[in-house]
Motif scaffolding. Structure first.
Motif, short mmCIF file in Angstrom:
data_model
loop_
_atom_site.label_atom_id
_atom_site.label_comp_id
_atom_site.label_asym_id
_atom_site.label_seq_id
_atom_site.Cartn_x
_atom_site.Cartn_y
_atom_site.Cartn_z
N CYS A 19 -8.46 14.05 -6.49
CA CYS A 19 -8.67 15.11 -7.15
C CYS A 19 -10.08 15.86 -6.54
O CYS A 19 -10.83 15.95 -7.25
N SER A 21 -10.72 18.62 -5.91
CA SER A 21 -11.18 19.69 -6.65
C SER A 21 -12.16 19.70 -7.95
O SER A 21 -12.86 20.48 -8.34
N LYS A 24 -15.72 20.34 -7.21
CA LYS A 24 -16.26 21.72 -7.55
C LYS A 24 -16.35 22.05 -8.93
O LYS A 24 -17.28 22.76 -9.34
N VAL A 25 -15.22 21.62 -9.89
CA VAL A 25 -15.59 21.68 -11.22
C VAL A 25 -16.66 21.19 -11.77
O VAL A 25 -17.59 21.72 -12.57
N SER A 187 -12.44 31.05 -12.20
CA SER A 187 -12.73 30.48 -10.98
C SER A 187 -11.70 29.89 -9.94
O SER A 187 -12.05 29.13 -9.09
N PHE A 189 -8.77 27.98 -10.93
CA PHE A 189 -8.22 26.77 -11.41
C PHE A 189 -6.98 27.02 -12.34
O PHE A 189 -7.00 28.08 -13.14
N THR A 211 -7.25 20.79 -16.24
CA THR A 211 -6.53 21.26 -15.15
C THR A 211 -5.17 20.90 -14.60
O THR A 211 -4.84 19.70 -15.07
N ASP A 214 -4.28 18.40 -8.62
CA ASP A 214 -4.47 18.77 -7.17
C ASP A 214 -3.13 18.41 -6.40
O ASP A 214 -2.74 17.41 -6.88
#
Length: 264
Positions: A19, A21, A24-25, A187, A189, A211, A214
């Motif tokens: 994952c 992402s 970034k989260v 953002s 997601f 979320t 990914d």
């Protein structure tokens, strides 16, 4: 071995392989203090020696104790959660697929994957963040996915954290899970909407969201394919009658969280 050793290895594998992402989260939500990880989740098969007991052993050696038991009949899953005496340590949620209750075709594929395993690779804690211990074809992955998304995910990715979870209780900028969802959507997601964006309620003492997973590159015997990897979850816990925050899980909510790795 300390819990920090385990979770550092799992986090590094999670943001690199499963994952990306999440990093970034993590940076989007981080405030003055490090984010509190409410819990992680791990998946396995009930085939010996890969059951929950084996996956839990490194955590037990790090001081964790078994707490709750859960069942997800429609998905043919059972699960346990574990807690550490230090409440600041993340909870651990481990589920397993009851392979023996699945179709003959699924059983044959899983048996083909796990029978040749070198059991010595299951010693210590490194295997928890080591990924796949077997080779698998994309054709078999697709067959598994038609019957059990859980089975196909585990066959493709092997071991590692299916998700980490931000404790919403800690956040200053957001008080509600829905606020976190709204912020992350703006953002860029995607939020898991199965059973509603926010699973649970104050009445059951736990609210959760996540979320969508990914899409990550996985190498199969035929080549590389992009498939769902891991996702990031968000949880808000409510106080029980004794004033302490509820520390368990709600099966109906967790059932929908599993669908964060569905192939959209």
């Amino acid at each position: 071995m300390t819990p920090d050793t385990l979770f550092d290895a799992l986090w590094n594998d999670y943001i690199k392989r499963l994952c990306p992402s999440a990093d970034k989260v993590h940076r989007l939500l981080r405030e003055d203090e490090a984010l509190i990880n409410d819990h992680i989740a791990l998946r396995t098969f009930n085939c010996a020696p890969l059951g929950i007991a084996t996956i839990a052993q490194p955590f037990l050696e790090a001081g964790y104790v078994a707490c709750g038991d859960y069942e997800f009949e429609s998905k043919k899953l059972v699960a346990k959660h574990y807690e550490h005496p230090d409440p600041k340590q993340p909870k651990v949620f481990i589920s397993e697929l009851k392979v023996d209750e699945c179709s003959t075709e699924l059983q044959q594929i899983i048996t083909k994957l796990v029978e040749p395993l070198d059991h010595s690779k299951l010693k210590g804690h490194e295997f928890l963040s080591g990924g796949r211990l077997w080779d698998v074809s994309y054709a078999d992955f697709q067959i598994l996915a038609k019957e059990s998304e859980y089975a196909s995910w585990l066959a493709a990715h092997g071991y590692g954290a299916n998700h980490f979870t931000v404790s919403v209780n800690q956040l200053n900028e957001f008080e509600e899970v829905q606020q976190v969802n709204d912020y992350l959507r703006t953002s860029g997601f995607s939020i898991n909407e199965a059973g509603g964006e926010v699973k649970g309620s104050p009445d059951v003492l736990l609210e959760q969201s996540s979320t969508m997973a990914d899409k990550v590159a996985v190498r199969f015997t035929e080549g590389v394919e992009m498939i769902p990897g891991g996702f990031y979850e968000f949880a808000k816990r409510y106080p029980m009658s004794n004033g302490e925050l509820y520390s368990g899980f709600v099966a109906a909510s967790a059932d929908k969280i599993f669908e964060s790795t569905n192939n959209e």
